[in-house]
Write a protein that holds these residues in place. Sequence first.
Motif, short mmCIF file in Angstrom:
data_model
loop_
_atom_site.label_atom_id
_atom_site.label_comp_id
_atom_site.label_asym_id
_atom_site.label_seq_id
_atom_site.Cartn_x
_atom_site.Cartn_y
_atom_site.Cartn_z
N ILE A 10 1.23 -1.89 0.43
CA ILE A 10 -0.06 0.15 0.63
C ILE A 10 0.98 1.12 -0.43
O ILE A 10 0.33 2.50 -0.35
CB ILE A 10 -1.03 0.18 1.21
N ILE A 11 2.23 1.38 1.00
CA ILE A 11 2.46 2.16 0.65
C ILE A 11 4.29 1.95 -0.06
O ILE A 11 4.44 0.41 0.05
CB ILE A 11 3.12 3.06 1.60
N ASP A 12 5.10 3.00 -0.53
CA ASP A 12 6.64 2.92 -0.80
C ASP A 12 8.07 3.41 -0.15
O ASP A 12 8.57 2.59 -0.22
CB ASP A 12 6.50 3.59 -2.22
N GLU A 13 7.67 4.38 0.83
CA GLU A 13 8.35 4.68 1.82
C GLU A 13 7.50 4.13 3.24
O GLU A 13 6.17 4.18 3.91
CB GLU A 13 8.44 5.94 2.01
N LYS A 14 8.47 3.54 4.08
CA LYS A 14 8.21 3.54 6.22
C LYS A 14 8.01 4.75 6.40
O LYS A 14 8.51 5.67 6.16
CB LYS A 14 9.40 2.80 6.46
N PRO A 15 6.85 4.54 7.37
CA PRO A 15 6.73 5.65 7.92
C PRO A 15 8.21 6.16 9.41
O PRO A 15 8.77 5.26 9.38
CB PRO A 15 5.56 5.18 9.32
N LYS A 16 8.25 7.44 9.48
CA LYS A 16 9.22 7.99 10.07
C LYS A 16 9.13 7.51 11.01
O LYS A 16 10.46 7.50 11.94
CB LYS A 16 9.34 9.26 9.65
N ALA A 17 8.35 7.77 11.64
CA ALA A 17 7.57 7.49 13.25
C ALA A 17 6.57 5.79 13.36
O ALA A 17 5.91 5.91 12.51
CB ALA A 17 7.21 8.52 14.09
N LYS A 18 6.56 5.48 14.85
CA LYS A 18 6.20 4.43 15.63
C LYS A 18 4.35 5.40 15.59
O LYS A 18 4.81 6.17 17.02
CB LYS A 18 5.93 3.70 16.75
#
Length: 176
Positions: A10-18
């Motif tokens: 669904i996305i190409d980049e990991k979220p920067k934070a949890k």
Amino acid sequence: MDTSGIIPDIIDEKPKAKATISFPSGAQVDLGNELTPTQVKDQPTISWDAEAGALYTLLMVNPDAPSRADPKLREVLHWAVINIPGNKVADGQVLAEYVGAGPAEGSGLHRFVFLIFKQGDKIPSEKFISKTTREGRLNVKIRDYVSKYNFGAPVAGNFFQAQYDAYVPTLLAQVK
């Protein structure tokens, strides 16, 4: 989120934070932990490190409908809030009311993904999807939001997994 297939499903980049996500039942979301539809039936509280004065968008989707093996309805929109000042979700504009997890019986584990994006500007919208309707919720794409509003990588995210339990028929009876 890398090993769960969320990237690239669904996305190409990991979220920067949890993002920190807690349900009224006491359940906490923790990067793919399994929760039950009963535990997640009510809207959670969410927090993340937000910049003062910034606006954010929160999207929650299930990329595994009707099943992870056959995701032809990818993605089902479970919650959408735009124009959130800082991390005050209650002060944002609801586009789609929160609907909890309702995987079909025998469909296995489904991922339920929360993503928060920083907005460049206020997003104008009159759109509103009630929690009692499926209209506007099926085959929604996070990537379309990212592209339309130039979001970039999510600033925060988290997800849980759930499979059918005895609450699902109650949930589905409320949705047309």
